[in-house]
Each structure stands twice: as structure tokens, then as C-alpha cells.
Design a protein around this motif. Structure first.
Motif, short mmCIF file in Angstrom:
data_model
loop_
_atom_site.label_atom_id
_atom_site.label_comp_id
_atom_site.label_asym_id
_atom_site.label_seq_id
_atom_site.Cartn_x
_atom_site.Cartn_y
_atom_site.Cartn_z
N ILE A 1 37.92 70.47 -43.81
CA ILE A 1 38.89 71.40 -44.36
C ILE A 1 38.07 72.40 -45.12
CG2 ILE A 1 41.05 71.88 -45.49
CD1 ILE A 1 41.58 70.74 -42.71
N GLY B 1 33.07 62.33 -49.35
CA GLY B 1 34.24 61.75 -49.42
C GLY B 1 34.38 60.39 -49.06
N ARG C 1 41.79 66.29 -43.03
CA ARG C 1 40.79 65.93 -41.84
C ARG C 1 40.20 64.56 -42.06
NH1 ARG C 1 39.72 66.16 -36.39
NH2 ARG C 1 37.88 67.27 -35.91
N CYS C 2 40.20 64.15 -43.19
CA CYS C 2 39.64 62.58 -43.50
C CYS C 2 40.73 61.87 -43.12
CB CYS C 2 39.30 62.51 -44.81
SG CYS C 2 38.09 63.43 -45.63
N LYS D 1 39.37 65.31 -58.44
CA LYS D 1 39.89 65.78 -57.21
C LYS D 1 41.52 65.89 -57.09
CE LYS D 1 36.23 64.23 -54.27
NZ LYS D 1 35.75 63.17 -53.33
N GLY E 1 41.59 75.16 -57.80
CA GLY E 1 42.51 74.10 -57.09
C GLY E 1 42.98 74.46 -55.84
N ALA E 2 43.57 75.40 -55.72
CA ALA E 2 43.99 76.22 -54.45
C ALA E 2 43.17 76.49 -53.56
CB ALA E 2 45.11 77.17 -54.27
N LYS E 3 42.76 75.82 -52.34
CA LYS E 3 41.55 75.86 -51.38
C LYS E 3 41.92 76.76 -50.46
CE LYS E 3 39.68 72.64 -53.93
NZ LYS E 3 38.95 73.02 -54.94
N ARG E 4 40.69 77.57 -49.85
CA ARG E 4 40.75 78.23 -48.69
C ARG E 4 40.36 77.46 -47.55
NH1 ARG E 4 37.58 82.58 -49.82
NH2 ARG E 4 39.62 84.15 -49.95
N GLY E 5 40.97 76.98 -46.60
CA GLY E 5 40.73 76.13 -45.61
C GLY E 5 40.79 76.91 -44.21
N THR F 1 43.36 67.97 -51.18
CA THR F 1 43.96 67.00 -52.09
C THR F 1 45.10 68.00 -52.96
OG1 THR F 1 42.32 65.65 -52.09
CG2 THR F 1 44.07 65.52 -53.87
N PRO F 2 44.46 69.20 -53.49
CA PRO F 2 45.60 69.99 -54.57
C PRO F 2 46.71 70.20 -53.65
CG PRO F 2 43.39 70.37 -55.32
CD PRO F 2 43.22 69.78 -53.89
N PHE G 1 43.18 60.17 -50.68
CA PHE G 1 42.30 61.22 -50.38
C PHE G 1 40.74 60.80 -50.10
CE2 PHE G 1 42.66 60.90 -54.72
CZ PHE G 1 41.53 60.76 -55.32
N GLN G 2 40.03 61.47 -49.50
CA GLN G 2 38.59 61.08 -49.33
C GLN G 2 37.69 62.42 -50.04
OE1 GLN G 2 37.58 59.06 -45.84
NE2 GLN G 2 39.53 58.24 -45.78
N CYS G 3 37.52 63.39 -49.03
CA CYS G 3 36.64 64.54 -49.61
C CYS G 3 37.32 65.28 -50.85
CB CYS G 3 36.27 65.23 -48.55
SG CYS G 3 37.41 66.72 -48.05
N GLY G 4 38.65 65.18 -50.76
CA GLY G 4 39.44 65.79 -51.83
C GLY G 4 39.69 67.39 -51.59
N TYR G 5 39.38 67.85 -50.77
CA TYR G 5 39.15 69.32 -50.55
C TYR G 5 40.91 69.83 -50.17
CZ TYR G 5 37.95 74.09 -49.56
OH TYR G 5 37.88 75.45 -49.62
N GLY H 1 42.15 69.44 -59.39
CA GLY H 1 41.71 70.69 -59.05
C GLY H 1 40.43 71.28 -59.66
N TYR I 1 33.69 72.92 -55.57
CA TYR I 1 33.13 72.93 -54.29
C TYR I 1 31.97 74.00 -54.22
CZ TYR I 1 36.31 69.14 -53.37
OH TYR I 1 37.07 68.11 -53.01
#
Lengths: 335, 754, 178
Positions: free
Chosen positions: B199, B478, C160-161, B24, C55-59, C128-129, C122-126, B27, B31
Motif C-alpha cells: 500500500i 511489517g 496488503r499485509c 503506527k 497519518g493519512a496515507k497516499r496509497g 493503519t491510520p 497491522f504489520q507494516c502499518g501503512y 500516525g 515513511y
């Protein structure tokens, strides 16, 4: 996002000419408004002219005590600039309370002046909105309007002007310098900021006096000694990363307990960054006491027009104005 | 800091770093919308712009003409689903559709945002742009989207929640008890609709190989996705493999199976290529349910000493045209205190929204606000300390069933929480700090302990190199379940955690239900423990029966295992490792399975996870600002599998309570029936600056009943009661009782009505 | 390594590119990458879809969550509101290139990454990066002197976590290690 072509501009004149020649060509600076609204299908240019490499990034302290800010200086650079911090703390503060660290690294000062409203009916690309599609109506009037404006509204639009930094700039009588291309040739213009942000009136789509293709090159803030002790107070639900429900930019000069000079402007409540002229006029020469602050605030907000959802805003604005004035005059350390 | 194996201590409970932490933070974690595939295509949905009516025409020609567009699917060409499975909670371990309606099957529109078209293109940008060009015309009909639209249409359902919860519950005679009460507190509460907003937007990547479907889905339960999609497509679930190695937050948004995985599968079939379908942020407001707008009417009756005699709790909320859904707000409220007379009833209004769904701390997040702010008011009326009032009403047994608690710990939670926040500082008048007034408030917390309706299964395998892998089809959203299960496996196999690996997130692995309702750790640990214990027993049995083993002939009951080495309890030098045993016998590995549950329906105990919440807030009454300065919570969740991840979950839940109390509201646009603030810019969730320091304390209780390891769960209880504690602290600071959520600036700036 | 600026810079009219795919060279994590993309495509989409750097996320895709935070010329920015073509000649750094500029990073973590694990930030990790790229930027900018400052300057990254207190702990710890 619709397909677009892309041009990298390497001189101001060329960029201005290219955009001026075609209504479907837009400037692209930080992109924080342009790219967002392109993806929302609210802005639909066919061509983008990337002006990020134009030499408009300088921040210059002026001999009169003022500062000249290049249109492509980023919000974060201006906020950190020593001259700006010392001379105009309200500008630094307004910038740092706006958006997020990442967005402040991206967004340009010129773009900040040109940013679009956050009204959900404007942004959704399809609701009736006189700003987006003149004549289509204003869905906000009877819709969800908690964050909408209470000053300077019209029956055609009640969208709030979203900028933080424009609020102190309005208080400080900044000037907006532009480059323009007309049939007679290339030229420069200079707009008083008080004339730059237009109230919606009957033409909410017309937000500023710039011609299409006219490019902001710099923002000039004239020297004003009292601004060295100024503040920007921002009230919002979330502690950060949110537009203002109400904000106040204030600078006060006090002599023997009497207000000598004062600059006041409101954000979050007006369809334009709102210079509180009437409050200023009431306060100059008046004793710096809470009753006068409250009276000044009442006078300024007396024309407020509200909806059911934003009916709290005039009271909140009054209280925020009073708090700003109390804070600036509280310690009595002024001369 | 905590990964070095200490063979003599139990791996369970240790604050082990997350086993998926490295993936995590680099990266590397993939997902559902990040699985690389050849020939991948991208799909974007189009949602209805009206809340009720019919589609009169769809013109997809302009969209279809765009470069890269492969297909535009609508109700006219996507084909029919095989059948609509019933709405069952995903904890049941079988089908779990979010609503008993599937879009794009007819021209009928039931709610704004209902999916009406799906554009598939070569790239995401192409699909997104073309999705804007699909022209849909509607014949709009009047809609109901807020409670005020249709109060007169409220009805009392027989049951809610797929029939699992009766629409009305009562004990004693509440009307008479209220009449005879010395004190009554009678209030109405209103709660805004909320959206989960993980997110990671919901997404699925689907591809077919012949008649076999593979889906990467963002889900709380791969088996729930598998069974639901199978039922909708009318194919055996054995032909569908669902993978979800990482789920980027859910909070209930991914607890039920919504339409996108099935739509992705249909689209992949239509274009004969893999399809990735991700919802946009805006579509997250109409793609995976929400916590419904609701009103509560709660009446307390008590005697002069503050002992509750009566509790009446009615809820009015909006449901969809399809399902009788209400979050179970009346659950814990009726069990929290020893109160002889109780009445609870749900009232629903059919509205043009999708079926509401679970959202973190479902039911209790609102129910406990109604109850615990009322208790605060009762304490004020009686001049009692709020903690003392609650102690006086402590329920020795479950007032709803009369059964004893499996474990409790609530009184100790009150004491510890009070100590942590410094409850003795609570002064009248409240303290001031410049423009801020400091308020302290508290509330009780509790959340049910749910179990699955199907057995949870796991598989354990020890390899000849001395390492182990343990597997179950659980997803880690999570919570840290992968890490905790690694610890459980290590404990049961008597191996250091570094030599254990836990694998989940794949329907090819042994079946478990979705990890929802704080049940994941309890049910999966039970199965993992069973499988690993069985494997250890098998290996020991093999060793004592093996003539080549130093343990040959030993009594298996007297063989102990430490660090993967089996040895005689009375002669520790005599023994051998799992690895030595397997290698000598030319065995590459050894494997066992285990299962647990479901627990019988009529157990002789009642189970809630108890806790106590305390909040310190600063209120600027002039400007209407509320800033939470500190939260302290004490909880008795039974056995804690990993102290670090459990603490994080409770902390996150507590900040969720803050968020619900002060920020979260989805506003319905009454003219259009659309959510008006469907973005993270306008649907406010806390940012870093909103989050105070959070103090989490664990109260040890002996819990031997709810499941083999005594795990009651920590996913929701952290949130339960926090919002009430904050509202009570606001009252302490300002004297104002604000009976709604969220409590926002205008509530404090506008003068209270006379 | 240095990344060259685009060679074509005559008059703007001459250099108009698109709207179909055009050749773009990007310096990402120290490597020059050549790609064919439409000018409308965001840096985020290029990283994720073209370069397989997910690693870069679309939120949110609209600048409201921070999950897509990367560095352009060393400054933390939002990749979702950045058109990739505007990054020609600039240096892009993603989480995959944080530990080592060449992006390989085998086994080696940046101190901030280590502290995020140690503090359970972090929890879900989304998110995190994005949090980590923002956190390192926050420290480098000098905006991590105390908790109040970290809170404000990290508020552009939504978790959000709600691991926020632990994110602050990780930033403090990483800051004090440097």
C-alpha cells in the motif's frame, strides 16, 4: 491535475447559469468521479462549481408510495433511509453493494447517474477511445475486455455502465428531474430514466440527453408495491469493493404460482443499465417455474455480443437472472 | 496484555506487542515520503507508452512553462551513470539492482513504463500535472510481452537468478521411470503475472550536503540501497547514508533496488535541493518488478501404492531483455517428496518487460501449486486420502542432496492441520449449504531456509541508567523484526524487554543484508544475540575484576544475570546491577559488537521450513463463485521469536495464497505491451470481506543447525501451498480441476472442454 | 470549537478563486488552520504537505485503497478524492486528532488504537491510520454488530499485509469496550 478555479455555489440557478455559459466549467458534487478523472487528465475543466451546499439533499417519501431523492443526497443516506428501505429494498441493497463505505458517504445520487465508465482505455487518457475522443477508435474491441459490456454495444464502444443503483432505478421507471438554463430562461425538465442512459451507437461520447450545465436536482421513484419484496444480486470476483461482473435487480408479483408482474434489470453487462424488457414480457402471465426463468433469461441475452475475454458474461447473466427469480419466488410466501 | 516483564521467563517467543505499534496507530510513524525537510521539492516520473522502440523526440517546453516546475530531466540531460552493477540478490548483502539496466541513458525503449523523464517542481500537484505535459514521440517496434507471442523463441538458460541457480537439475533417469510408472499424472499449468502492490508506493527522499548523500528509501535493505546507488553514481558507499525507519509493505517489491532512489539522487543534484520522488500507483506496475507470467509442465509417476517414482517439472516464463530471471519455481518441488527420479528445467523467453523479481513466496508459490494439485489428482486416481498419499511419500532425508534435514516436523504438521480444519468431515459427495457446495482441500507447504553471503553484524550498548540499546541496519517492513530483536536483546542481556530498545533502518548502524526470503529473523537474531551475549560477558568480566564490586573474584562462569543484576549463582544476594557497575566506574555506557555468518556453503544438512495447509471453500457452481470459509495451517518454523508477530505473518501469508489462487492477475494489453489493469481498482487484492478466519498452529521441532537461535523464518511459508489447497478444495466441491491461477468465475461458469 | 463558514458567499461569479494559491481556512482536529493552496489540491495533499499531518496515507490517489481515510464532519471519507477547498467550514479529523480532539493526544490512545496494538491488527502499518479512522466510523455508524457486517463495512480499506482477521478482532474488542 490541471489548474482550476473554484466557485462555491449558493443557489441552483446561479450554478446552472455559470456552468451552462462555459463548456470548460464542471459541477463538483461528491468528487468521486470528477476529482479522480481530473487527476487522470481525462476530464480537463478550467473551473469547478461546487454545488455541495445547494439545498438538494432531501429524501422524501411520496404519498403514492414512491420516493423523491435529492440529487445531493449521499449514497449512504439514501441506503439508510427508512422509506427507501421499506419501499425499495433493491435500491438500498444496490447502494450498499456499491463502492465502499467511505465513497458512499461522499458520492451524491446525481453524481452516481453521471458517473463515467471504468473502461481502462477511457481512463488512461491516451488510448484510442471514441467516448473520450470521438473518432479515435475503440481499443477495447481488440484489447483487454473481460469486464466490458455484451448488450447495447456498438462497433464504437463496449464500455460497461458502472452504476449499481441505476439498475434498480431503471427497473422501477424512475424519473430524473433537472434544472436547465436556456436563452429563453431558467426551467425544469424531467427525463424518464429509460431515456436517460444512452447506448453508444455512433456517438459514444453522448451518454445522456442533458445539455451542458443542466443539473440533476432529484430522482423520483414512483410507487410500486411489488418492489417491497425486491432484491439486488451482484456477482463479482471480490466479495466487496468491486464493480459488478453481472448484477440483477428484480421484483416479482406472483399469484397462485403465476407471475402477475415483474421488474427486471441487469447491471455489469450493458452499455447502459439494462432493463430486461423482453424477459419481463415473457414472464408476465407465465408460471413461476425454473424452465420459464431460464427461457426468459435466454431471450433477454439472445442479442449479446461478446469478445474472447467476456464470452462468459451472457451465460453468467442468464444464471444470475434465474437465481434472482428463483430466490424471489422460492419460499412461495407471496400471495 | 503481554508487556509486563516476567523476569524468570525467557523474553524470546513471548507474544509481545509491537514496539513500533504506538507510532503506527497514531500516525507518528514516518515513511520515506513523509520526512519533513526545508526546501523540499517533488518529483514525478514519466513512463514510456510503447513497449519497444526509440524515442524520436521529447518536448518538455510546455511542462517547463508550468508554475513551480524546476527541471525536466530526460536521457538528454540527466547525465550518465558510472556503471551498471551486476544483478545479485539483496540477501548477498551488497549491490542489488532490480535489473541490469538503468533508464534515461539512451533513446532506447525496452518496456512500457520504462522511465523516460522526471519532472521536479515545488509541489506534488505541480509536478504531477507537468509530468502529463511532457510530449514524448516514439518510433515503435514490434514487441514481445506475452508467452504466446514467442513460444518458438524459448531458450534454456545455463543458470537463472544471477547465476545462483542452475537452469537444469536432475537425478536418476526420469524418462525411464515415467515409462515404468504404474500411474502418471501429466498436466500443464498457467499462471498470470502478479504485482506486489504494497500500500505504500515506492518512494525516496534524497538530499546532498556537499558530496554526501542522504536517502530515505522504502526498502527491505538499507545497505542494499546504499551499495547499489553508490555503484550507479560512482561514489564510495561510505558517502551515502540510507535511512528507512518504516517501510509500508514490500512483499518483494522493495527487495531489490530499483531506479527511483538513484533518480531521486540525480534530481536532487540537478536542482540543488532535496527531492522527494514517489511512484504513482500505476507506476508501481512498471517500477519495481513483478512475478512473471509462466507455464509449468509437471509430470508425476507413481507405483500402485502411491509412492512417487518420477517427477518432471519444466517451467516456461518471460524474462527481460537484460537478465535471465525466473522465480525459482523448481526449488522445493524437487525436495518435497522421496522421489528417486527427478528432472527440472527452466525455459525463458526474452520479452519487453522489466526484469521480473521476487514476489512473496518466490518460486514456491507457483511451483507448489503445480506439484500439490498434481498430488491431489494422484490421490484421486489411486483412491487414497490426500494426506495419506503425502505421508507415504514423506522424505526422511533431502532427496536432492541426500543430506539429513536440519529439522522437519512435516508429519506432525499434516496431523495438526487436519485436526484444525476437521479433515474427517471431508465427505463424498461434498456437503451443501443452500446454493453453496462445501469443499475441503489440503496441500503440503515448504520454503527454503536462506542465509546471507556476508556477515550480519549488530552492536549492543548498556547505559549507566540500566537501559540498553541494540542496533543493526535491518528494516522492519511489517515483519515485527524490531520487536523480535528487542526480545532477543533482552534475553541475551538478561534485561526486562522494557529496558531494551532496538534500533534499525539506518546504514550508520552495523551492516546486515536485506531482510528477504524469510531470512531476516534468523540472521539478525544471530548477530544481535552474539553482540548482546558478548556485552553481558564483558560486563560480568569487568565486575569480577573490579575490586569495588561485590562480585570481585567470583568465577565469571558462575555469575548469573537476572533483570540486569549480576549475582553469584551460589549466593544470589551477592551481586550488583549493570548500572551500579558502570556508575561506580564513571562509565556512561559499555558496548560490544557481534556478528554471525555467513554459514559455509557446504553444510552437512539440508534445511526447509515445513508446513501443511488446509482449506474449506464454498463454491456456488452456478454463479462461479468461490468463497474461502476457513484456512488452517500448521508450520514447523523452528524457534519462534515472537508468537504474536509470527502468527500474524503466517496468517498474512495464507491470505496471500488465497489471493493468488482466486484474485490476482495483471493482464497484458497485447496490442500496446502495457499492463492493462494497473490500479488497485482493477488489480484485485483481497478486501476484508474476502479474508476468512485463519487458524495458525505451530509445531515444535528441535532446530539447532540453521543459525544460533534455530530460527527458520515465517515470512513466506505461510503462503506456500495455500493456493493448491484451495484448488483442491474446489475440485472436491465441483469435480473440476482448474490448472491456472487465478481461478476466476469464468473458469467455473464455462463448461469444461470435452 | 466551531469553525466559521467562509465569509464570502455573494453571487458565484464574485467568489471565483484560483487557479493560483488562495487563502483557505480549514478546521483540522479542532484547530483552525489558514493555508495558501491552489484549488486543485486534495485534502490529502494539504494534510500531508501543508500541515505535516502524515497519518493519512497516499496509497493510490484514486479512491481504491482507503489509506487516506479521514473524517469530514464526522463521516469517514477519502481525502484523496476530496478537494481541500471544499472543506472550508467543515471539521476535518485525522488519526492525529482521534485520541484527543485538540490533536495533542500525548500518551493517550483511543480504545480502537489500543485494540489495534493488542490484537496485532497491522504489520507494516501503512494502511493503519486509515483502517482505524474507518473502524471508529464503522462502529459509530452501527455497522459493527457482527463479523459479517464488519467485513463488509470495512472493505473500503485494503490491508496488503492481510491483517484482516485481527482488524476484525480489534473492532469487536473496541466496540465492546464502549
Amino acid at each position: 491535475m490541471r489548474p482550476v478555479t473554484y466557485l462555491l455555489a449558493d443557489d441552483v440557478e446561479g450554478a446552472v447559469r455559470t456552468v451552462t455559459a462555459d463548456p470548460d466549467t464542471h459541477f463538483l458534487a461528491g468528487g468521486t468521479t470528477e476529482v479522480d478523472l481530473l487527476r487522470q487528465n481525462v476530464l480537463t475543466p478550467h473551473r469547478l462549481v461546487d454545488i455541495n451546499r445547494l439545498p438538494l439533499t432531501g429524501i422524501e417519501a411520496l404519498p403514492d408510495g414512491g420516493v423523491r431523492i435529492g440529487a445531493l443526497a449521499r449514497m449512504s443516506e439514501v441506503a439508510e433511509d427508512r422509506g427507501v428501505r421499506e419501499r425499495f429494498p433493491m435500491i438500498s441493497r444496490a447502494l450498499e453493494l456499491g463502492a465502499s463505505a467511505q465513497l458512499r458517504h461522499m458520492a451524491s445520487m446525481g453524481g452516481n447517474m453521471m458517473q463515467k465508465v471504468r473502461c481502462g482505455y477511457y481512463r488512461d487518457g491516451e488510448s484510442p477511445c471514441n467516448k473520450r475522443l470521438p473518432g479515435s477508435g475503440c481499443a477495447a474491441l481488440t484489447g483487454v475486455s473481460r469486464t466490458h459490456a455484451v448488450l447495447g454495444t456498438s462497433e464504437h464502444c463496449i464500455a460497461t455502465h458502472p452504476s449499481d443503483v441505476a439498475v434498480p432505478l431503471v427497473a422501477l421507471d424512475a424519473r430524473i428531474h433537472t434544472r436547465i438554463h436556456t436563452r429563453t430562461g431558467d426551467g425544469e425538465r424531467d427525463h424518464a430514466i429509460g431515456d436517460f442512459f444512452l447506448e453508444p451507437g455512433d456517438t459514444p461520447d453522448r451518454e445522456h440527453p442533458l445539455a451542458h450545465g443542466e443539473l440533476i436536482t432529484a430522482i423520483e421513484v414512483p410507487g410500486l408495491p411489488i418492489a417491497r419484496r425486491s432484491l439486488y444480486l451482484k456477482v463479482r470476483d471480490r466479495e466487496s469493493y468491486e464493480f459488478a461482473l453481472v448484477s440483477v435487480a428484480a421484483a416479482v408479483d406472483m399469484v397462485d404460482g403465476v407471475i402477475g408482474d415483474v421488474r427486471l434489470a441487469l447491471g455489469g453487462v450493458g452499455t447502459r443499465p439494462w432493463r430486461a424488457i423482453r424477459a419481463e414480457e415473457f414472464l408476465i402471465g407465465a408460471p413461476a417455474i425454473p424452465e420459464n426463468f431460464e427461457q426468459a433469461a435466454r431471450i433477454e441475452l439472445s442479442d449479446a455480443r461478446t469478445t474472447a475475454m467476456n464470452a462468459f458474461k451472457p451465460e453468467l447473466a442468464r444464471r444470475t437472472l434465474v437465481r434472482a427469480l428463483e430466490t424471489l419466488t422460492r419460499d412461495g410466501s407471496q400471495r | 496484555m503481554s508487556t509486563s516483564a516476567e523476569p524468570s521467563t525467557s523474553p524470546i517467543g513471548r507474544p509481545l506487542d509491537r514496539v513500533d505499534g504506538r507510532a503506527k496507530v497514531t500516525g507518528a510513524a514516518r515513511y520515506a515520503a513523509e520526512v519533513p525537510l526545508p526546501d523540499l521539492t517533488h518529483a514525478v516520473l514519466v513512463g514510456a507508452r510503447v513497449a519497444c522502440g526509440r524515442i524520436t523526440s521529447i518536448d518538455a517546453s510546455e511542462a517547463e512553462r508550468q508554475t513551480g516546475v524546476l527541471a525536466v530531466l530526460t536521457h538528454e540531460n540527466i547525465g550518465k551513470i558510472a556503471g551498471q552493477p551486476p544483478l545479485l540478490p539483496s540477501l548477498a548483502g551488497t549491490v542489488a539492482p532490480g535489473e541490469t539496466f538503468f533508464p534515461m541513458q539512451s533513446d532506447q525503449i525496452h518496456y512500457a513504463g520504462q522511465q523516460v523523464a522526471l519532472v521536479v517542481a515545488e509541489t506534488y500537484e505541480q509536478a504531477l500535472h507537468a509530468s502529463r505535459l511532457v510530449r514524448v514521440e516514439y518510433a515503435e517496434q514490434p514487441s514481445v510481452t506475452v508467452i504466446d507471442d514467442a513460444r518458438d523463441q524459448a531458450y534454456e538458460p545455463e543458470a537463472i537468478f544471477a547465476g545462483f541457480i542452475p537452469g537444469r537439475a536432475q537425478r536418476g533417469d526420469v524418462a525411464q521411470a515415467l515409462e515404468q510408472a504404474d500411474v502418471t499424472v501429466d498436466n500443464t499449468f498457467s499462471y498470470a503475472a502478479n504485482h506486489h502492490n504494497p500500500i505504500e508506493p515506492s518512494a525516496a527522499t534524497a538530499w546532498w550536503e556537499g558530496d554526501r548523500l542522504t536517502l530515505h528509501d522504502t526498502t527491505q535493505g538499507v545497505t542494499a540501497t546504499q551499495h547499489t546507488v553508490a555503484a550507479l553514481l560512482g561514489i564510495p558507499h561510505t558517502r551515502i547514508r540510507v535511512v528507512s525507519h518504516f517501510t509500508g509493505g514490500s512483499f518483494g517489491a522493495k527487495a531489490m533496488i530499483w531506479h527511483h532512489p538513484t533518480l531521486a539522487a540525480l534530481a536532487a543534484r540537478a536542482v540543488h535541493r532535496p527531492v522527494r520522488l514517489a511512484l504513482t500507483r500505476e507506476q508501481m506496475f512498471t517500477g519495481c518488478g513483478h512475478r512473471e507470467e509462466q507455464e509449468h509442465h509437471l509430470t508425476l509417476g507413481a507405483d500402485q501404492r502411491g509412492r512417487l517414482t518420477a517427477l518432471r517439472h519444466h517451467k516456461l516464463s518471460l524474462t527481460s531483455p537484460f537478465d535471465h530471471w525466473a522465480e525459482p519455481s523448481l526449488g522445493v518441488v524437487g525436495q518435497m517428496y522421496a522421489c528417486p527420479h527427478y528432472e527440472g528445467a527452466y525455459h525463458l523467453i526474452r520479452a519487453n518487460t522489466m526484469t521480473p523479481t521476487f514476489m512473496r513466496c518466490p518460486g514456491e508459490a507457483t511451483g507448489l501449486f503445480s506439484l500439490e494439485t498434481s498430488m491431489d489428482e494422484l490421490a484421486e486416481r489411486l483412491g487414497l486420502d490426500p494426506v495419506e498419499l503425502r505421508l507415504r511419500n514423506f522424505a526422511e532425508t533431502d532427496p536432492a542432496s541426500g543430506k539429513p534435514w536440519s529439522s522437519n516436523g512435516l508429519e506432525e504438521c499434516y496431523r495438526r492441520g487436519a485436526e484444525r480444519i476437521g479433515w474427517h468431515r471431508r465427505a463424498e459427495p461434498p456437503a451443501r449449504d443452500g446454493d453453496w457446495v462445501i469443499g475441503l482441500g489440503m496441500a503440503a507447504s515448504a520454503y527454503p531456509v536462506y542465509g546471507p553471503n556476508n556477515p550480519a553484524r549488530a552492536r549492543a550498548r548498556v547505559y549507566a541508567d540500566g537501559t540498553a540499546v541494540v542496533q543493526a541496519a535491518v528494516t522492519d517492513i511489517g515483519t515485527g523484526v524490531l520487536t523480535a530483536m528487542t526480545q532477543v536483546a533482552a534475553e541475551a542481556l538478561c534485561l526486562p524487554v522494557e529496558r531494551c530498545r532496538f534500533e534499525g533502518g539506518d546504514t550508520d548502524l552495523p551492516h546486515v543484508a536485506a531482510t528477504v526470503g524469510s531470512s531476516g529473523a534468523g540472521m539478525v537474531s544471530a548477530a544481535v544475540y552474539a553482540a548482546a551475549t558478548e556485552l553481558r560477558a564483558q560486563l560480568v568480566a569487568r565486575a569480577v575484576a573490579d575490586e569495588g564490586s561485590p562480585l570481585h573474584g567470583a568465577d565469571p562462569d558462575h555469575v548469573v544475570v537476572r533483570d540486569g543484576r549480576m549475582m553469584r549463582g551460589d549466593a544470589p544476594d551477592t551481586g550488583e546491577s549493570y548500572a551500579e557497575l558502570l556508575r561506580r566506574n564513571f562509565l556512561p555506557d559499555s558496548e560490544a559488537t557481534g556478528s554471525w555468518g555467513p554459514p559455509p556453503h557446504d553444510v552437512p544438512y539440508a534445511a526447509l521450513t515445513f508446513g501443511a495447509q488446509f482449506a474449506e471453500v464454498a463454491v456456488d457452481p452456478e454463479l462461479g463463485l468461490v468463497r474461502v470459509r476457513r484456512l488452517a495451517g500448521a508450520f514447523a518454523p523452528g524457534r519462534v521469536l515472537n508468537a504474536k508477530t509470527a502468527r500474524s505473518q503466517l496468517m498474512g501469508g495464507m491470505i496471500w495464497g488465497l489471493s493468488q489462487a482466486l484474485l490476482e492477475a495483471t493482464h497484458m494489453e497485447p496490442n500496446t505491451g502495457r499492463w492493462a489493469n494497473a490500479s488497485l481498482g482493477e488489480y484485485l487484492v483481497p478486501v476484508n470481506a474476502d479474508a476468512p478466519e485463519v487458524d495458525v498452529d505451530f509445531v515444535d521441532v528441535e532446530e539447532n543447525l540453521v543459525n544460533p537461535l534455530g530460527v527458520k523464518g515465517v515470512g513466506e511459508v505461510g503462503q506456500a501451498g495455500v493456493a493448491a489447497a484451495i484448488a483442491n478444495a474446489i475440485h472436491h466441491a465441483t469435480g473440476r480441476r482448474i490448472r491456472k491461477m487465478p481461478i476466476t468465475i469464468e473458469d467455473l461458469v464455462v463448461a469444461p472442454e470435452a | 470549537m466551531a469553525v466559521r463558514t467562509p465569509e464570502a458567499s455573494p453571487g458565484p461569479e464574485a467568489a471565483e478563486r484560483g487557479p493560483g494559491p488562495v487563502k483557505v481556512r480549514l478546521g483540522v482536529n479542532g484547530r483552525e488552520r489558514g493555508i495558501d493552496i491552489e484549488p486543485r489540491v486534495s485534502l490529502l495533499e494539504v494534510l500531508r504537505a501543508e500541515l505535516d499531518l502524515t497519518g493519512a496515507k497516499r496509497g493510490c490517489d484514486q479512491g481504491t485503497c482507503g489509506a487516506c481515510t479521514v473524517w469530514v464532519d464526522g463521516r469517514r471519507v477519502l481525502a484523496c478524492l476530496t478537494l481541500a477547498i471544499t472543506c472550508e467550514g467543515r471539521e476535518v479529523t485525522t488519526i492525529e486528532g482521534l485520541a484527543r480532539p485538540d490533536g495533542t493526544g500525548d500518551g493517550q490512545l483511543h480504545p480502537m488504537q489500543e485494540e489495534f496494538i493488542a490484537q496485532d491488527a497491522f504489520q507494516c502499518g501503512y494502511c493503519t491510520p486509515g483502517q482505524i479512522m474507518s473502524a471508529v466510523g464503522c462502529v459509530q455508524e452501527g455497522h459493527a454488530t457482527d463479523d459479517a457486517e464488519i467485513k463488509e463495512w470495512m472493505s473500503g480499506n485494503i490491508c496488503r499485509c492481510a491483517a484482516y482477521p485481527h482488524i476484525r478482532a480489534a473492532i469487536r474488542a473496541a466496540r465492546d469496550r464502549v
